[in-house]
Design a protein around this motif. Structure first.
Motif: not given
Ligand code: GDP
Ligand code: MG
Length: 168
Positions: A24-28, A114-123, A143-145, A150-158
């Motif tokens: 996602x980050x390198x190739x979009x 620390x990264x919590x991924x798949x925040x789109x599955x929060x339910x 800590x990032x979620x 859905x490309x949320x917060x990935x850029x911010x981590x790096x």
């Protein structure tokens, strides 16, 4: 200007989304069944932070998470680390400290997040917000979620890891 290159390793249990995050980050791109490209150890992306050109080399653990001897070679020379877990995988959350120690055993203290991924599955979350925040506080890490999907917060981590690195 001197070019700054940073090796970042992305670690965590299998299926938390490490390879997807790097793609996602390198190739979009995001694909549901990401197949690792044989022979490629890392992908890279260039960004600008405080007028400096940063070349980020993101190393993937190639789906061999359980084989210590193989993954150790990946950690060598790392200057940054993403400790990733999944919103819908309790074990992956509980393994975060172990991953931190594994990396630190190889490379000492480096910048981590620390990264919590798949925040789109929060339910369907199996980790409470407070628990994740408490762990980050205890380990004194940012800590990032994220949702790689859905490309949320990935850029911010790096970006954060890059900023930390050039501040040193
Ligand atoms: P890895 O084993 O940690 O490298 O995980 P992968 O990148 O192979 O991802 C495992 C599965 O989770 C794949 O089917 C991905 O498409 C999926 N995945 C990755 N990130 C996300 C996300 O943010 N949300 C959702 N819903 N699925 C994701
Ligand atoms: Mg993978």
């Amino acid at each position: 200007d001197m070019e700054v290159a940073i090796k970042v390793v992305v670690v965590g249990n299998g299926a938390v989304g490490k390879s997807s995050m790097i793609q996602r980050y390198c190739k979009g791109i995001f694909t549901k069944d990401y197949k690792k490209t044989i022979g490629v150890d890392f992908l890279e992306r260039q960004i600008e932070v405080n007028n400096e050109d940063i070349r980020l080399m993101l190393w993937d653990t190639a789906g061999q998470e359980e084989f210590d001897a193989i993954t150790k070679a990946y950690y060598r020379g790392a200057q940054g680390c993403v400790l990733a877990f999944s919103t819908v995988d309790r074990d992956s959350f509980e393994a975060i400290e172990t991953w931190k120690k594994k990396v630190e055993n190889e490379v000492g203290e480096i910048n981590m997040v620390i990264v919590q991924n798949k925040i789109d599955l929060i339910d369907d979350a199996v980790v409470q917000d407070e628990e994740a925040e408490a762990l980050a506080k205890k380990l004194r890490l940012r800590f990032y979620r994220t949702s790689v999907k859905e490309n949320v917060n990935v850029d911010e981590v790096f970006r954060y890891l890059s900023e930390k690195y050039i501040q040193e």
